[in-house]
Design an enzyme around this catalytic site. Structure first.
Site, mmCIF file in Angstrom:
data_model
loop_
_atom_site.group_PDB
_atom_site.id
_atom_site.type_symbol
_atom_site.label_atom_id
_atom_site.label_comp_id
_atom_site.label_asym_id
_atom_site.label_seq_id
_atom_site.Cartn_x
_atom_site.Cartn_y
_atom_site.Cartn_z
ATOM 1 N N ARG A 70 2.728 13.377 1.199
ATOM 2 C CA ARG A 70 1.519 13.989 0.340
ATOM 3 C C ARG A 70 0.692 15.128 1.395
ATOM 4 O O ARG A 70 0.257 16.220 1.113
ATOM 5 C CB ARG A 70 0.581 13.334 0.134
ATOM 6 N N LYS A 176 8.924 -4.189 0.878
ATOM 7 C CA LYS A 176 8.346 -5.243 0.406
ATOM 8 C C LYS A 176 6.706 -4.924 0.303
ATOM 9 O O LYS A 176 6.453 -3.795 0.983
ATOM 10 C CB LYS A 176 8.359 -6.646 1.287
ATOM 11 N N ASP A 205 13.837 -6.969 3.993
ATOM 12 C CA ASP A 205 13.111 -7.805 4.474
ATOM 13 C C ASP A 205 13.413 -7.614 5.728
ATOM 14 O O ASP A 205 14.351 -8.121 6.309
ATOM 15 C CB ASP A 205 13.196 -9.271 3.841
ATOM 16 N N HIS A 206 12.474 -7.131 6.733
ATOM 17 C CA HIS A 206 12.940 -6.720 7.950
ATOM 18 C C HIS A 206 12.935 -8.002 9.056
ATOM 19 O O HIS A 206 13.691 -7.911 10.118
ATOM 20 C CB HIS A 206 11.672 -5.729 8.670
ATOM 21 N N LYS A 210 16.218 -8.874 12.272
ATOM 22 C CA LYS A 210 16.095 -9.470 13.608
ATOM 23 C C LYS A 210 17.412 -10.038 14.253
ATOM 24 O O LYS A 210 17.657 -10.862 13.409
ATOM 25 C CB LYS A 210 14.919 -10.124 13.714
ATOM 26 N N ASP A 263 2.544 -11.976 1.607
ATOM 27 C CA ASP A 263 3.031 -11.014 2.595
ATOM 28 C C ASP A 263 3.853 -11.570 3.633
ATOM 29 O O ASP A 263 4.793 -10.948 3.868
ATOM 30 C CB ASP A 263 1.398 -10.599 3.502
ATOM 31 N N HIS A 268 9.347 -13.616 4.270
ATOM 32 C CA HIS A 268 9.864 -13.776 5.812
ATOM 33 C C HIS A 268 10.321 -15.334 5.874
ATOM 34 O O HIS A 268 11.207 -15.692 6.328
ATOM 35 C CB HIS A 268 8.870 -13.233 6.867
HETATM 36 C C1 BG6 Z 1 5.142 -7.518 7.816
HETATM 37 C C2 BG6 Z 1 3.582 -7.987 7.170
HETATM 38 O O1 BG6 Z 1 5.949 -7.724 6.598
HETATM 39 O O2 BG6 Z 1 5.505 -8.441 8.743
HETATM 40 C C3 BG6 Z 1 2.703 -7.861 8.170
HETATM 41 O O3 BG6 Z 1 3.224 -6.941 6.241
HETATM 42 C C4 BG6 Z 1 3.074 -8.739 9.591
HETATM 43 O O4 BG6 Z 1 1.414 -8.557 7.669
HETATM 44 C C5 BG6 Z 1 4.638 -8.382 10.019
HETATM 45 O O5 BG6 Z 1 2.299 -8.526 10.613
HETATM 46 C C6 BG6 Z 1 5.115 -9.222 10.956
HETATM 47 O O6 BG6 Z 1 6.308 -8.676 11.416
HETATM 48 P P1 BG6 Z 1 6.849 -8.964 12.966
HETATM 49 O O7 BG6 Z 1 8.097 -8.170 12.895
HETATM 50 O O8 BG6 Z 1 5.831 -8.261 13.832
HETATM 51 O O9 BG6 Z 1 6.877 -10.411 13.288
#
Ligand code: BG6
Length: 521
Positions: A70, A176, A205-206, A210, A263, A268
């Site tokens: 934006r 997410k 889902d990051h 890892k 969250d 996760h």
């Molecule tokens: C995110 C959450 O998905 O993961 C955050 O929204 C969190 O609140 C983060 O801090 C943690 O990720 P990582 O990779 O730093 O453990």
């Protein structure tokens, strides 16, 4: 021209040279469109991840990134911004040549995500890139935006004809949180599948990006010695901890509407649980792995409203001190309601009711403003019979533990008893340690590299299917409903502590305790 992709590199380990395989295939020539291109996620993770992928020579020559945001900005200004951001957030240093390569592929488009005109202009940009030979028709759309925009953006893309796979593939990565509860997740899924085929949707889902999370599968299924004891016969219980030192930073508004359960736990932590508890898949095909992950979530014994107090703890941080720095209470954070009842800490006990895990409790906990950043999975084994030691100075036999450390000190440790040297029978707990850094010299990454690369080559193994997302929501739904609008049972914990007493009590009721991480033990 770029040199060939790295097929293999070797690292020196204590046992000699070890070949570390690298994907030999360069990602498909394509354009990546980032919605939310000036946001936090793009600058901290996505662009540094592209930089790293390019460093590993995994991006194709014909590759372009179109940032959509934006904020009014020219392409030149966007390139300068990315250049600055890479200096600040790049994880592996920044080499001028590589930065320039990435910057030269960037374009920026300003617009309102709800405006049809934006999508027409985007279509023109994509066609121009294709016609000039700078890219192809294949396109990856990354929705790095607030969740409320996921549905509308996909609808606009569909209406503008940008999702049709007639000239090449079209894929959409959705960040997410995927829904706010079961109903909204289902509604979002329905909305998406009306416009996209399931194979076009990449729910990210990051945590699954890892390396050490992916290693849970390798560790379990590539070794003959662990799987035979990975079950209710030998495992007493499992603990999964995701501890963070950070608070809500600039995300108070999002977080206050979300809380730790939505969250972190529903996505996760449940994925760590799924990888730890799942059956061996029949192959590494995306659906074979995802079938096994979803079965674990479906096997979780449903929480009953009457039994919640004994199984679930929620809490919110009060002011305190983290890593020597005083920090305010959650309710004093920017954009957080002063009387907020949002949880920043959750601990829960759950049971996976299947033949492998029946009666083995899984204890999960996560929280912000804890004393140490730590993600780990601990398998605690059943104790050895004491009888043999009854006439010795040994008071008790501690249980053996296998600790899978996901971050920050990636590795695996086995804790077991050994005889303390000397004439008497005395025991001490010792650790057998494997550290990634010692063997593979881990290079810091953002965690998004694998996921972006996989999306570009069409491998959805590490992404969620709709049923996985819905299974996660199904588990937490009764808890969220019980918490809705209620302040009861929201004790505070001091920032910098390991959480509320109630979380220790949850373990103590089962005569167990939380694993004390190395740095504080
Ligand atoms: C995110 C959450 O998905 O993961 C955050 O929204 C969190 O609140 C983060 O801090 C943690 O990720 P990582 O990779 O730093 O453990």
């Amino acid at each position: 021209m770029k040199p060939d992709p790295i097929v293999e590199r070797t690292v020196q380990t204590p046992f000699g040279e070890l070949a570390v395989e690298r994907p030999a295939r360069v990602a498909d020539p394509s354009t990546m469109v980032i919605f939310g291109a000036t946001g936090d996620l793009a600058k901290r993770k996505l662009l540094p991840a592209l930089y790293n992928l390019n460093g590993d020579r995994l991006l194709p020559e014909r590759f372009a990134v179109v940032g959509v945001g934006r904020e009014p900005m020219t392409t030149d200004a966007y390139r300068e911004k990315v250049s600055r951001d890479l200096q600040e957030f790049g994880t592996a240093g920044t080499e001028r040549v590589q930065c320039e390569w990435l910057e030269s592929r960037l374009a920026y488009l300003t617009g309102d995500f709800g405006d049809d005109g934006l999508y027409r202009r985007l279509g023109d940009v994509l066609s121009a890139l294709h016609e000039s030979g700078d890219s192809t028709c294949d396109c990856l759309f990354y929705l790095a935006t607030p969740p409320a925009l996921f549905g509308p953006i996909v609808e606009h893309l569909g209406a503008a004809g940008l999702l049709a796979e007639d000239g090449g593939w079209r894929r959409v990565i959705i960040e997410k949180p995927f829904g706010h509860d079961l109903d909204s997740a289902r509604a979002l899924n329905r909305r998406l599948v009306g416009l996209l085929k399931e194979h076009q949707i990449y729910r990210i889902d990051h945590y699954l990006g890892k390396e050490t999370v992916q290693n849970i599968m390798a560790f379990r299924f590539a070794n003959g010695i662990f799987e035979p004891i990975w079950n209710r016969r030998y495992v007493d219980h499992v603990q999964i901890t995701v501890a963070e030192t950070v608070g809500v930073e600039q995300r108070g508004d999002y977080y206050d509407r979300t809380g730790a359960m939505r969250d972190m736990v529903q996505n996760h932590l449940f994925q760590l649980l799924a990888l730890t508890a799942m059956e061996p898949p029949i192959s590494f095909e995306a659906d074979a792995v995802r079938d096994e992950r979803v079965k674990v979530l479906r096997a979780i014994r449903p929480f009953l409203p009457g039994g919640l107090d004994a199984q679930v703890v929620r809490s919110q941080y009060a002011a305190g001190e983290v890593e020597g720095t005083p920090v305010p209470a959650y309710r004093q954070e920017p954009d957080v309601a002063r009387g907020s009842t949002t949880e920043t800490y959750v601990a829960l006990k759950l049971l996976v009711d299947n033949w492998r895990w029946a009666d083995v409790p899984f204890y999960l906990r996560t929280g912000k403003r804890l004393p140490q950043r730590l993600t780990e999975v601990v398998l605690q084994f059943k104790r050895a019979p004491f009888q043999l030691f009854r006439d010795t100075p040994v008071g008790c036999l501690p249980a053996n533990q296998l600790v899978l450390c996901i971050q920050p000190n990636e590795g695996i440790a086995l804790h077991f008893e050994a005889k303390v040297p000397g004439p008497r029978v005395r025991l001490g707990t010792v650790r057998m340690d494997f550290s990634y850094a010692d063997y593979f010299g881990m290079r810091p990454t953002t965690g998004y590299e694998t996921l972006l690369y996989d999306a570009m080559i069409g491998d959805s193994t590490l992404f969620h299917r709709a049923d996985i997302v819905e299974a996660g929501w199904t588990v937490v739904e009764p808890i969220l409903q019980a918490w809705e609008g209620s302040r009861a049972g929201l004790p505070a914990y001091a920032a910098g502590s390991w959480g509320p007493e109630a979380a220790d009590a949850l373990m103590a009721r089962d005569e167990r305790e939380w694993h004390l991480p190395a740095a504080t033990s």
